[in-house]
Design a protein around this motif. Structure first.
Motif, PDB file in Angstrom:
ATOM      1  N   TYR A  20       0.825  -1.197   0.000  1.00  0.00           N
ATOM      2  CA  TYR A  20       0.000   0.000   0.000  1.00  0.00           C
ATOM      3  C   TYR A  20       0.864   1.253   0.000  1.00  0.00           C
ATOM      4  O   TYR A  20       2.036   1.209   0.345  1.00  0.00           O
ATOM      5  N   GLU A  28      -4.666  -0.241  -3.870  1.00  0.00           N
ATOM      6  CA  GLU A  28      -5.403   0.772  -3.097  1.00  0.00           C
ATOM      7  C   GLU A  28      -6.889   0.421  -3.022  1.00  0.00           C
ATOM      8  O   GLU A  28      -7.541   0.664  -1.999  1.00  0.00           O
ATOM      9  N   ALA A  29      -7.430  -0.160  -4.092  1.00  0.00           N
ATOM     10  CA  ALA A  29      -8.821  -0.622  -4.056  1.00  0.00           C
ATOM     11  C   ALA A  29      -8.991  -1.722  -3.012  1.00  0.00           C
ATOM     12  O   ALA A  29      -9.970  -1.743  -2.252  1.00  0.00           O
ATOM     13  N   THR A  32      -8.928  -0.177   0.521  1.00  0.00           N
ATOM     14  CA  THR A  32     -10.206   0.471   0.820  1.00  0.00           C
ATOM     15  C   THR A  32     -11.247  -0.554   1.253  1.00  0.00           C
ATOM     16  O   THR A  32     -11.975  -0.361   2.240  1.00  0.00           O
ATOM     17  N   CYS A  33     -11.310  -1.667   0.542  1.00  0.00           N
ATOM     18  CA  CYS A  33     -12.325  -2.685   0.838  1.00  0.00           C
ATOM     19  C   CYS A  33     -12.025  -3.439   2.128  1.00  0.00           C
ATOM     20  O   CYS A  33     -12.940  -3.759   2.895  1.00  0.00           O
ATOM     21  N   THR A  36     -12.882  -1.084   4.967  1.00  0.00           N
ATOM     22  CA  THR A  36     -14.342  -0.958   5.060  1.00  0.00           C
ATOM     23  C   THR A  36     -14.938  -2.161   5.782  1.00  0.00           C
ATOM     24  O   THR A  36     -15.821  -2.024   6.642  1.00  0.00           O
ATOM     25  N   THR A  57      -0.953   7.139   2.277  1.00  0.00           N
ATOM     26  CA  THR A  57      -2.056   6.409   2.910  1.00  0.00           C
ATOM     27  C   THR A  57      -2.867   7.332   3.817  1.00  0.00           C
ATOM     28  O   THR A  57      -4.108   7.285   3.828  1.00  0.00           O
ATOM     29  N   HIS A  60      -5.154   9.436   1.562  1.00  0.00           N
ATOM     30  CA  HIS A  60      -6.121   8.822   0.660  1.00  0.00           C
ATOM     31  C   HIS A  60      -6.952   7.706   1.272  1.00  0.00           C
ATOM     32  O   HIS A  60      -7.841   7.178   0.595  1.00  0.00           O
ATOM     33  N   GLN A  61      -6.679   7.325   2.511  1.00  0.00           N
ATOM     34  CA  GLN A  61      -7.443   6.251   3.149  1.00  0.00           C
ATOM     35  C   GLN A  61      -8.045   6.763   4.461  1.00  0.00           C
ATOM     36  O   GLN A  61      -7.507   6.540   5.546  1.00  0.00           O
ATOM     37  N   LEU A 177     -15.684  -2.943  -4.181  1.00  0.00           N
ATOM     38  CA  LEU A 177     -15.442  -1.497  -4.244  1.00  0.00           C
ATOM     39  C   LEU A 177     -16.651  -0.759  -4.828  1.00  0.00           C
ATOM     40  O   LEU A 177     -17.156  -1.137  -5.887  1.00  0.00           O
ATOM     41  N   GLU A 180     -17.070   5.750  -7.840  1.00  0.00           N
ATOM     42  CA  GLU A 180     -17.174   7.190  -7.637  1.00  0.00           C
ATOM     43  C   GLU A 180     -17.362   7.841  -9.002  1.00  0.00           C
ATOM     44  O   GLU A 180     -17.017   7.259 -10.028  1.00  0.00           O
ATOM     45  N   SER A 271      -8.596   8.123  -8.003  1.00  0.00           N
ATOM     46  CA  SER A 271      -8.801   7.117  -6.963  1.00  0.00           C
ATOM     47  C   SER A 271      -9.308   5.828  -7.598  1.00  0.00           C
ATOM     48  O   SER A 271      -9.824   5.829  -8.731  1.00  0.00           O
TER      49      SER A 271
END
Length: 403
Positions: A20, A28-29, A32-33, A36, A57, A60-61, A177, A180, A271
């Motif tokens: 990362y 990065e996807a 994020t998941c 989450t 990080t 963006h996270q 994901l 956006e 992103s």
């Protein structure tokens, strides 16, 4: 009479370790998941990301409470941080391959020796031929609480490396994901013509994770595919870089096209959700990068994977997409025939694609369920320790600390 208050488990500190830090849109996807999922299961948990670029990080996270560099950092500093975790999550993504596996697993082993529980979150494996990497994989994965891989190919690689334990196969976390917006204005800023039929393409660099790629051959092959689609569909081709190095290879393909004026290379920094949102503008996708293909499948597009590695072949098979073997110039005729068939037959194929993607998403959710079960088990250990009377309670708490 004293009423014993119900035990409320402490909120866990959970570390997440992977490739990362903005190096790859797909990774990065995944991050994020994973974050989450962990946040959904433990809303007040402390989520600590071990990143290759902690500053990126942090920026963006937003679900990460902390981001820490782990490369070039004193070992003692890392050990102090690892020892304060309740759980270390490895992955996801393709990180168990030659030259890299031992680096990640060194941290996982340190956590294990400090009594921290460890979980492999839908990781990818292979190629694994280096003796040091194979030994690290055998040792560390055997001691993990659970090992989940994202595809059958990875399970087979681990078995061949000598891992003798149960390994669960689910699917890539990035299948969950959310998109956006990628607006018409953003498309115009990239020089993509409005109202045109658009084909998305993804290329990548050769290297340890793509050892069979020959630059000259595959650049010429993909240039021929792009020209075919320009003629066949009266289309424009949009190259979507998923890593910085992809830009150079996209230019190499564009320079070999007979119709380079019909090609565009995205230059902006986007992103993962925006790249997924871009897919709604496309009509067809041809690509090498796994997560580019995943984003296209999530968007219900006709997809032709170009399998440079087992993970792409495995995803194509699970998707029901054409499963070509390798990326070589001698396959040009077969590739163009598959494209023709894919375009003509896709209206009939689309319901099956949608159903297969939903099935893969269900498998991706299963990884989170399994990780959540491990966190629940930690709560039970703490609960039993807290409820034990007198000296037994002290012994139980010590045992929890030593797990």
């Amino acid at each position: 009479m004293t009423t014993q208050r119900p035990f409320v488990p402490p909120e866990p500190r959970i570390g997440v370790l992977g490739s990362y830090g903005g190096l790859n849109t797909g990774d990065e996807a995944i991050l994020t998941c994973v974050l989450t999922c962990l946040r959904a299961h433990r809303p007040r948990a402390r989520l600590v990301v071990f990143s290759r670029d902690a500053e990126h990080t942090r920026a963006h996270q937003p679900l990460a409470d902390e981001a820490l560099d782990w490369e070039g950092v004193p070992h003692r500093t890392l050990l102090e941080t690892l020892s304060g975790l309740d759980l270390l999550v490895l992955g996801g993504g393709g990180i168990l391959y030659d030259g890299e596996a031992r680096r990640y697993l060194r941290l996982v082993r340190a956590a294990q020796l400090g009594g921290v529980r460890t979980f492999a979150y839908a990781v990818g494996a292979g190629p694994l031929r280096e003796p040091d990497d194979r030994e690290a994989v055998r040792t560390v994965l055997s001691a993990m609480d659970e090992v989940v891989v994202r595809d059958e190919e990875s399970r087979l690689v681990l078995e061949e490396a000598g891992v003798e334990r149960d390994v669960t196969v689910t699917a890539d976390p990035a299948l969950l994901l959310p998109p956006e917006p990628f607006t018409a204005r953003m498309m115009a800023a990239e020089g993509v013509p409005a109202g045109a039929r658009l084909v998305g393409m993804s290329v990548r660099e050769p290297g340890r994770a793509a050892e069979h790629l020959n630059e000259g051959d595959y650049h010429a092959l993909i240039a021929g595919v792009a020209d075919f689609l320009v003629r066949r569909l009266d289309a424009h081709v949009v190259f979507v870089p998923m890593e910085r190095q992809d830009v150079r290879h996209a230019h190499a393909v564009l320079s070999r096209m007979a119709a380079p004026d019909r090609g565009r290379i995205l230059n902006g920094a986007y992103s993962p959700g925006q790249v997924l949102g871009l897919m709604r503008h496309l009509d067809l996708v041809v690509g090498m990068r796994l997560h580019f293909l995943i984003f296209a499948a999530l968007s219900g597009l006709p997809v032709l994977p170009l399998p440079y590695a087992g993970k792409v072949f495995d995803f194509a098979r699970r998707l029901g997409a054409p499963t070509l073997v390798g990326v070589a110039r001698e396959q040009s005729g077969l590739l163009l025939a598959e494209l023709d068939r894919l375009w003509d037959e896709f209206p009939q194929r689309r319901p099956e694609l949608v159903a297969r993607v939903r099935g893969l998403q269900d498998l991706a959710r299963e990884t989170g369920v399994r990780c959540g079960a491990l966190l629940d088990d930690l709560d039970d250990l703490h609960g039993r320790a807290a409820q034990a009377p007198g000296p037994e309670r002290e012994k139980s708490l010590l045992a929890v600390d030593e797990v």
